[in-house]
Design a protein around this motif. Structure first.
Motif, PDB file in Angstrom:
ATOM      1  N   UNK A   1      45.696  58.090  38.401  1.00 19.68           N
ATOM      2  CA  UNK A   1      46.674  59.008  38.991  1.00 19.68           C
ATOM      3  C   UNK A   1      45.913  60.073  39.783  1.00 19.68           C
ATOM      4  N   UNK A   2      45.489  59.672  40.986  1.00 14.85           N
ATOM      5  CA  UNK A   2      44.589  60.525  41.758  1.00 14.85           C
ATOM      6  C   UNK A   2      45.030  60.738  43.203  1.00 14.85           C
ATOM      7  N   UNK A   3      46.186  60.186  43.572  1.00 18.61           N
ATOM      8  CA  UNK A   3      46.653  60.336  44.941  1.00 18.61           C
ATOM      9  C   UNK A   3      45.913  59.475  45.942  1.00 18.61           C
ATOM     10  N   UNK A   4      45.112  58.532  45.451  1.00 22.35           N
ATOM     11  CA  UNK A   4      44.348  57.631  46.317  1.00 22.35           C
ATOM     12  C   UNK A   4      44.949  56.233  46.181  1.00 22.35           C
ATOM     13  N   UNK A   5      45.559  55.709  47.238  1.00 23.26           N
ATOM     14  CA  UNK A   5      46.322  54.453  47.128  1.00 23.26           C
ATOM     15  C   UNK A   5      45.457  53.195  47.158  1.00 23.26           C
ATOM     16  N   UNK A   6      44.639  53.007  46.134  1.00 24.97           N
ATOM     17  CA  UNK A   6      43.785  51.825  46.072  1.00 24.97           C
ATOM     18  C   UNK A   6      42.393  52.198  45.597  1.00 24.97           C
ATOM     19  N   UNK A   7      41.400  51.456  46.094  1.00 25.64           N
ATOM     20  CA  UNK A   7      40.009  51.780  45.785  1.00 25.64           C
ATOM     21  C   UNK A   7      39.201  51.713  47.078  1.00 25.64           C
ATOM     22  N   UNK A   8      37.943  52.143  47.019  1.00 31.39           N
ATOM     23  CA  UNK A   8      37.040  52.006  48.156  1.00 31.39           C
ATOM     24  C   UNK A   8      35.745  51.380  47.662  1.00 31.39           C
ATOM     25  N   UNK A   9      34.901  50.948  48.595  1.00 30.44           N
ATOM     26  CA  UNK A   9      33.696  50.203  48.235  1.00 30.44           C
ATOM     27  C   UNK A   9      32.452  51.084  48.329  1.00 30.44           C
ATOM     28  N   UNK A  10      31.573  50.915  47.357  1.00 30.79           N
ATOM     29  CA  UNK A  10      30.262  51.561  47.381  1.00 30.79           C
ATOM     30  C   UNK A  10      29.204  50.465  47.297  1.00 30.79           C
ATOM     31  N   UNK A  11      28.318  50.446  48.283  1.00 28.49           N
ATOM     32  CA  UNK A  11      27.256  49.441  48.345  1.00 28.49           C
ATOM     33  C   UNK A  11      25.909  50.070  48.020  1.00 28.49           C
ATOM     34  N   UNK A  12      25.032  49.233  47.482  1.00 28.30           N
ATOM     35  CA  UNK A  12      23.669  49.633  47.151  1.00 28.30           C
ATOM     36  C   UNK A  12      22.704  48.623  47.773  1.00 28.30           C
ATOM     37  N   UNK A  13      21.433  48.833  47.574  1.00 23.54           N
ATOM     38  CA  UNK A  13      20.437  47.892  48.081  1.00 23.54           C
ATOM     39  C   UNK A  13      20.737  46.487  47.563  1.00 23.54           C
ATOM     40  N   UNK A  14      20.846  45.532  48.505  1.00 20.67           N
ATOM     41  CA  UNK A  14      21.030  44.107  48.207  1.00 20.67           C
ATOM     42  C   UNK A  14      22.401  43.764  47.634  1.00 20.67           C
ATOM     43  N   UNK A  15      23.347  44.695  47.636  1.00 20.58           N
ATOM     44  CA  UNK A  15      24.713  44.321  47.255  1.00 20.58           C
ATOM     45  C   UNK A  15      25.356  43.582  48.422  1.00 20.58           C
ATOM     46  N   UNK A  16      26.365  42.785  48.134  1.00 20.00           N
ATOM     47  CA  UNK A  16      27.003  41.965  49.162  1.00 20.00           C
ATOM     48  C   UNK A  16      28.508  42.205  49.170  1.00 20.00           C
ATOM     49  N   UNK A  17      29.167  41.630  50.170  1.00 22.20           N
ATOM     50  CA  UNK A  17      30.628  41.674  50.192  1.00 22.20           C
ATOM     51  C   UNK A  17      31.165  40.668  49.178  1.00 22.20           C
ATOM     52  N   UNK A  18      32.391  40.879  48.725  1.00 20.13           N
ATOM     53  CA  UNK A  18      32.979  39.952  47.760  1.00 20.13           C
ATOM     54  C   UNK A  18      33.483  38.679  48.439  1.00 20.13           C
ATOM     55  N   UNK A  19      33.968  38.825  49.665  1.00 25.22           N
ATOM     56  CA  UNK A  19      34.576  37.670  50.334  1.00 25.22           C
ATOM     57  C   UNK A  19      33.521  36.682  50.816  1.00 25.22           C
ATOM     58  N   UNK A  20      32.507  37.159  51.539  1.00 26.45           N
ATOM     59  CA  UNK A  20      31.501  36.250  52.104  1.00 26.45           C
ATOM     60  C   UNK A  20      30.241  36.162  51.249  1.00 26.45           C
ATOM     61  N   UNK A  21      30.083  37.104  50.317  1.00 22.73           N
ATOM     62  CA  UNK A  21      28.895  37.178  49.467  1.00 22.73           C
ATOM     63  C   UNK A  21      27.607  37.222  50.298  1.00 22.73           C
ATOM     64  N   UNK A  22      27.675  37.963  51.398  1.00 21.68           N
ATOM     65  CA  UNK A  22      26.505  38.173  52.249  1.00 21.68           C
ATOM     66  C   UNK A  22      26.265  39.675  52.396  1.00 21.68           C
ATOM     67  N   UNK A  23      25.037  40.021  52.761  1.00 24.45           N
ATOM     68  CA  UNK A  23      24.712  41.419  53.003  1.00 24.45           C
ATOM     69  C   UNK A  23      25.492  41.941  54.199  1.00 24.45           C
TER      70      UNK A  23
END
Length: 375
Positions: free
Chosen positions: A223-245
């Motif tokens: 309950x934070x007034x934020x309609x969803x979530x956002x992404x935080x990336x780190x070294x060598x993390x990838x996207x969820x859809x393509x699993x690429x950097x």
């Protein structure tokens, strides 16, 4: 930015130089002083600084002498300001402790000992200002699901609390409270955006280099007034859809670690095209200047002064990649859409030109956006 003060002061004493007790300004009775600041870009309002009142430093800048040198300062490690008799003169310093005028073209004549001392101070300031370059696999152990932590925006210094809710290839995150959502929106100047930003994740007394965007998407349960979530990336993390950097996130991770120059010097040329487009989209003049060839800076400078009309840049076509390991010259065609404030949507076929003097040196990037209609 966040370190134990006792450890910081002890480190400075080891260097054997007296420094003003204040890290931000000299004492009121000082007529002249030097401030060395580390920050992520020239426009950043968040910096970590030291102020010197020693005679050695004052004399050096009150009577500056420049030397003949082929060196220039493309990637400043620090920004120096010398204050004397109501005047301020700005300088740049590189990683080797060399000092240049504000243009980065003329090198100040200093002794080897002065350069060594400046290098030591730069290393201390960078450790205090930037984050650790920690791979995603290691971050996950520090940042399990439902862990709360603090996010610090490296350009503004604004900070807010957040919680990791999900995400296996990178962290899916939500602001913790409505107040945190308000601060996050302030970072994005009041409008949610996909724009990448270099951030520090503060957890367990550690600062981890990371990148975030500011667009709510997917599910959100707090309950934070934020309609969803956002992404935080780190070294060598990838996207969820393509699993690429995602190079546009990775470049911000390296920026948050104070290693932007190192990343750009080793980046794949096709990643550099994506980063160039991102920099256009985000109006990131500093990043574009690091990518452009030196002889194109002036021409693009006119565009930078008038690019408020360009609201959004979107890559329509996929990059056709071919091996480029031994190449010195490469042309990459890309279809993009541009959204202009006064002209609406426009689709163009651009050619990105990448060049380097040798396979061991970094690529420079240019494109024919200006010659194809915009100036």
């Amino acid at each position: 930015m966040i370190r134990q003060a006792v450890i910081w002061n002890c480190c400075l004493l080891v260097l054997g130089l007296w420094i003003s007790p204040s890290l931000t300004q000299a004492a009121a009775d000082s007529n002249a002083y030097l401030t060395i600041s580390v920050k992520s870009s020239p426009a950043a309002t968040c910096s970590t600084s030291l102020t010197f009142k020693q005679r050695h430093w004052v004399d050096l800048f009150q009577n500056p002498s420049f030397e003949q040198s082929s060196r220039t300062c493309t990637f400043p490690a620090a920004y120096l300001s010398f204050y004397s008799e109501g005047n301020t003169i700005h300088y740049l310093a590189d990683e080797q402790g060399c000092i240049f005028d504000a243009t980065g073209q003329q090198q100040l004549k200093i002794s080897h000992n002065t350069r060594r001392k400046l290098q030591a101070y730069l290393q201390l300031l960078k450790k205090k200002h930037y984050g650790e370059l920690l791979p995603w696999e290691e971050v996950q152990t520090l940042l399990p699901r439902k862990a709360t932590f603090e996010i610090i925006d490296l350009e503004t210094g604004l900070r807010f609390r957040a919680q990791r809710r999900a995400g296996s290839k990178h962290a899916d995150v939500q602001p913790l409270t409505r107040h945190d959502t308000k601060i996050m929106k302030e970072i994005y100047q009041g409008k949610w955006s996909w724009k990448r930003r270099a951030i520090l994740v503060h957890i367990d007394n550690r600062l981890i280099a990371a990148s975030m965007h500011g667009m709510p998407h997917g599910r959100g349960v707090l309950s934070n007034g934020f309609p969803g979530h956002f992404c935080v990336h780190f070294l060598e993390s990838t996207t969820h859809r393509t699993q690429t950097l995602d190079p546009t996130h990775q470049v911000m991770v390296y920026k948050a670690a104070g290693q932007l120059a190192e990343y750009l010097s080793k980046a794949d040329p096709y990643d550099l095209v994506d980063i160039f487009i991102m920099a256009l989209n985000q109006h990131d003049q500093y990043l574009l200047q690091q990518l452009l060839p030196p002889d194109e800076q002036t021409k693009w400078g006119v565009f930078f002064n008038n690019w408020a009309d360009l609201q959004y840049v979107y890559k329509v076509s996929k990059l056709e990649k071919k091996p480029a390991h031994d190449l010195l010259y490469l042309e990459v065609p890309v279809k993009i859409q541009l959204y202009w404030k006064n002209r609406g949507k426009e689709t163009r076929q651009l050619t990105f030109t990448l060049m380097r003097p040798s396979p061991a040196e970094r690529w420079s990037v240019n494109c024919d956006l200006l010659s194809s209609g915009e100036s």
